[in-house]
Design an enzyme around this catalytic site. Structure first.
Site, short mmCIF file in Angstrom:
data_model
loop_
_atom_site.label_atom_id
_atom_site.label_comp_id
_atom_site.label_asym_id
_atom_site.label_seq_id
_atom_site.Cartn_x
_atom_site.Cartn_y
_atom_site.Cartn_z
N CYS A 67 0.80 -1.23 0.00
CA CYS A 67 0.00 0.00 0.00
C CYS A 67 0.83 1.28 0.00
O CYS A 67 0.56 2.21 -0.77
CB CYS A 67 -0.97 0.00 1.18
N HIS A 88 -3.20 6.39 3.76
CA HIS A 88 -1.82 6.54 4.22
C HIS A 88 -1.27 7.88 3.72
O HIS A 88 -1.24 8.13 2.52
CB HIS A 88 -0.94 5.43 3.66
#
Lengths: 349, 349, 349, 349
Positions: D143, D235
């Site tokens: 990710c 994120h």
């Protein structure tokens, strides 16, 4: 201390540091931790630092054979209920005194749920146990119940018809691994397994009266609704009490402010000077500010701050805050042991 | 839309995008924003993106002179109460229709607090106003009240003696700048200024009956206790209702499940198909999962999910969730305007 | 103490309780608080309880006339920079010693930014000031800078080419009302006004060398990126240092572990025994566990825990944690005053 | 879809609803869920509601025998790596095409880590696999890596010497049960197991060049430091890039703004129109506001917003945000499959 690595286990350790009556001689944890020094297995979550005196204690397995007949007088139990159940019975049977935070035996009619400010006379229930064996089990209430009964005790004189209580419970109440962050961050969970029935049944038992070593439970309707909120420590409770009669507001306030009990009279080491603290500010109590209410230092977290007291006819409403792992767990258990010690129940015959 | 930059103002804008009845033609904000394009002054906090159709609307000052006599038929008001008070009166007096989320005039006996599923007949109160002027003011309830009265309406048939309600209110309810993070992170605040009295008085008015253009308020004891929790959107409420008689549990459930009202009959654009959604899972409703309950898409956040329904004697307890800035604010205001529109109240004479 | 109601002001009060050198005799706050007792205006946010000794001090207005020529030797300043600027100059000019947490004068070449473990020799800059007047101003660094320079000082011997630092800053750093909860709950904000330039310029000044009472700033490239995170206390920083040469890993660790400075030699009351604490666990330091690092009790929050130290070629990476309102504000200011006291700079001529 | 109940599994399901190329015909989960309808076992955590089309799909056991030779062309894999490893090999060997979010095979030199905007030519690596069998495995990056390489690709033309990256990773990245709330509420954890090495190695592989079906990894020093923050989704990354030469600031901005790739040329269904979105506001991107960046609707969460771009000499610093379970997981996997489909790699021979 049985179950020393959890948050309640850690509170036992923290609160028993330099204790005038008790000294920690044995710690247990799950099998993986067996044989290791406490400081190497614990993830210390509670206030302050790991006491020097326990850092290097070698942890035992939580297994009956490891802990029985070791010349230990009393056990504090911070185990999960299903594990605690049999071990506690065996320990009591072997002649030791068990002060347990586990819920396994709370509803046993021969075992008291004690909160010394509220029902000190229930200690007599242990006579039942002592007739059969040399040891006994004594329990403290569930965390939410502990705060609630302390606030109800002074109102009992006015007659209580019903209690509606809604909780805002901290995540530490579910243990270190209990609540996944994806479940609670930016959220509220209106469900805590088994909590509401505990609040109802334990409150009725604790506020009950003892006759001939048996308890007549208090006949109050309790309507509890429990929620988990994203707060680390401190259960807030919204309480609404229906009294039997209309009582002058000032008497209500006075009953809270002047509330004292056996631990205060006996000046027990862990007793807070003022068990119920009526907050003067209109937006209190709050978990971040008031969780550690209580003096002296040893009693921090043992007082129950109470605020926003309102009266409308026979209804009294207020908020209270209880430190769930201190007054709601380890702290009351220690206070129970202190009372038992002072009252000579911990003497070996 | 008066007060277009706040969270409720943004919800009005979001929910009025491509609306079949209404079109946004004017936006106001504080003086600093005057003369600027909406997209340049807004800090967009609500779902989705800023609608293209309003991005370049030049924002006006929230000042009576700027907005009166501009050939606008209806105003949606998302202003703070103290600012809204006079402006709304002047606007109504000037002949326009004001749908207001402000609390300033809610308790005025000539002005309805409307929630179309609950008290559609209260719309008649505007006759009072129309006797004196060509415009009117119509309000929607306070955010917590909106959810509560929707859950109480189906129970009204059984007779309600008292309602004890404890809230878990989201920070967006206090506006974008309302709650400092140091006050609420890892905390709960057991106080919301003015909220409890609003819940009590508005609920009694909304559930009251209209006779000769005047309201007989409903005689129910309401005991509200309000808390702010660290949740962005969605007010959870713990409700405990004392009924006049003991009603079969299944009838209670049925009354919730089958609840429909005027907006559903009229198939209003912002009406949720099912206004009360009984949750099947035992730990719901929860803010992160259920705040946007409601179908079709335009009605997301307009349904009130309800769960953990319990009955003990005459007491019914449950949790409900209300999206505070949709059903609890802009959404109901729009639904009110839709009903007024369909019922021909918005015709200029 | 100037500005006694904010979080830094409260830390000054907390840390000066029973201080061996200093005694609090005057508190100031904004006009609204003038003439009231401290305990009645403060919303106590820091550790522990309000010290008894200050509870009833009557708070003065933060206005030059109220505080000048009052026979007070030193002032600790916790005011916002724009208010602090002129007051501090006037106070110093009037002959008193000002220890300031405000940023207003930090880049003034005649005023030191002191952190006694790092650049004690910079204290000599005050000679400049003492040539013109009898008082002086001494500042402590910005909160993030304070932690950073403590970690860089031991590496300076190896030659530092560049420092890339990314921060995770607590909300208390913006003051009690600084960050609205709607901005930060469930979020991270990659922007803190003015912070990055402070980190760069202050670090270069603090690590610079003094020659003839003037500072040659240290020639290091500093690349700071600052973020606010939903944490109450404790700034975490991710630091990546490019050394001039490849140094053995063990020497790096040793330089951190053995780091001591003037406060430790002088055994100043607020000096932590170990200013840099290398964490043994792989997932530390963490704000909730390590913010109060430091012994003895008076120095809690004064140590900087450092962890996850990695070396790849000439790059050294690590995380550090600095308690932003203690080591990063009030604590260092007090340590500065303690050093000045012991070194006889606080004598009135 | 293998592993349909986790958050990534749910994103696959959400994003494949009404997909123009693919149709969901099989869902697997752990043994306990076997034989049950999807809607009855899932705790739906992702945006919107459970698609009607999968609600009643009977979930299979994640066991090779249950899923092999079922006339399914492609598998999307959202399994934990250790479980995925063997199943994926067996499936590819059996002749099907596996698009995997698991990390098990990412560093295998015959298996591409594909992000179609960045290294579309790496798809050729599957020729290796097709020489041995009829199926293949294709992976998407970790990710954090996914966001990073998208921001680095446009800078590659200027020569990149080193990349220092510090992350603020959302809790959903660890799965629904991954992070206990007691570990992260009011905290930051400066450690994510295995994450830093993945960022380093995957980035070097993805940015490498293909020669004769083999990859020459890009020779860039990567210095990653990873943290978990109390944020649900998205994120954030603080990136500092050292370029080989000093490039005009405007060229840097242009390279970000004009960045497009194969998915945009091919107008793939899940491709965002603008893969890198340069934020105009100085305090963005932020998780709560920008996680779902990307148009059209199907590509929400597929764009990478980037902001606070600063240049100092050869150093370029900026913040980027990547939706960890969309662009950082399921979304890129689907984009990979779309590209393979359009380029005729999914034809059965």
């Amino acid at each position: 201390i049985l179950g020393c690595t959890g948050i309640v286990g850690q509170q036992f350790i923290r609160m028993l540091e330099n204790h005038p009556y008790f000294e920690i001689s044995l710690l247990t944890a799950s099998k993986n931790s067996k044989g290791k020094a406490f400081k190497d297995i614990v993830n210390w979550y509670v206030k302050g630092k790991i006491p020097e005196s326990v850092k290097n204690i070698i942890v035992m397995d939580t297994h009956l054979e490891s802990i029985i007949n070791k010349n230990i007088d009393i056990f504090f139990c911070a185990l999960p209920s299903q594990i605690a159940k049999d071990i506690e019975l065996s320990l009591a049977n072997s002649g030791v005194f068990v002060f347990s935070n586990a819920s396994s035996h709370r509803m046993n009619p021969e075992i008291p749920i004690l909160i010394p400010e509220v029902n000190p006379e229930h200690i007599n229930l242990i006579q039942y146990q002592l007739q059969k064996q040399k040891g006994f089990i004594m329990t403290n209430p569930n965390c939410s119940t502990a705060g609630l009964v302390m606030s109800l005790k002074p109102l009992l004189q006015f007659g209580i018809k019903s209690v509606t209580v809604t909780t805002y419970q901290a995540i530490s109440g579910a243990g270190r691994l209990g609540i996944p962050s994806m479940d609670i961050l930016n959220n509220v969970i209106p469900y805590i397994h088994g909590e509401e029935i505990k609040i109802e049944k334990e409150t009725q038992k604790i506020l009950g009266s003892v006759h001939n070593f048996s308890i007549n439970k208090q006949d109050i309707d309790i309507f509890p609704s429990c929620c988990r909120v994203p707060v680390r420590d401190g259960h807030l409770e919204s309480v609404s009490v229906e009294l039997a009669k209309d009582v002058d507001e000032e008497r209500i306030f006075d009953s809270f402010r002047s509330f004292k009990g056996t631990p205060q009279e006996l000046k027990l080491p862990t007793a807070p000077e003022t068990p119920l603290i009526v907050c003067s500010k209109s937006d209190r109590p709050q978990p971040i500010h008031d969780s550690y209410a209580g003096t002296p230092k040893r009693a921090e977290g043992m007082a129950v701050p109470i605020g926003r007291i309102k009266k409308k006819g026979k209804r009294i409403s207020f908020f209270l805050l209880v430190h769930n792992t201190i007054r709601g767990a380890a702290g009351t258990s220690i206070l129970n042991a202190e009372m038992a010690f002072i009252k000579n129940y911990l003497k070996k015959s």
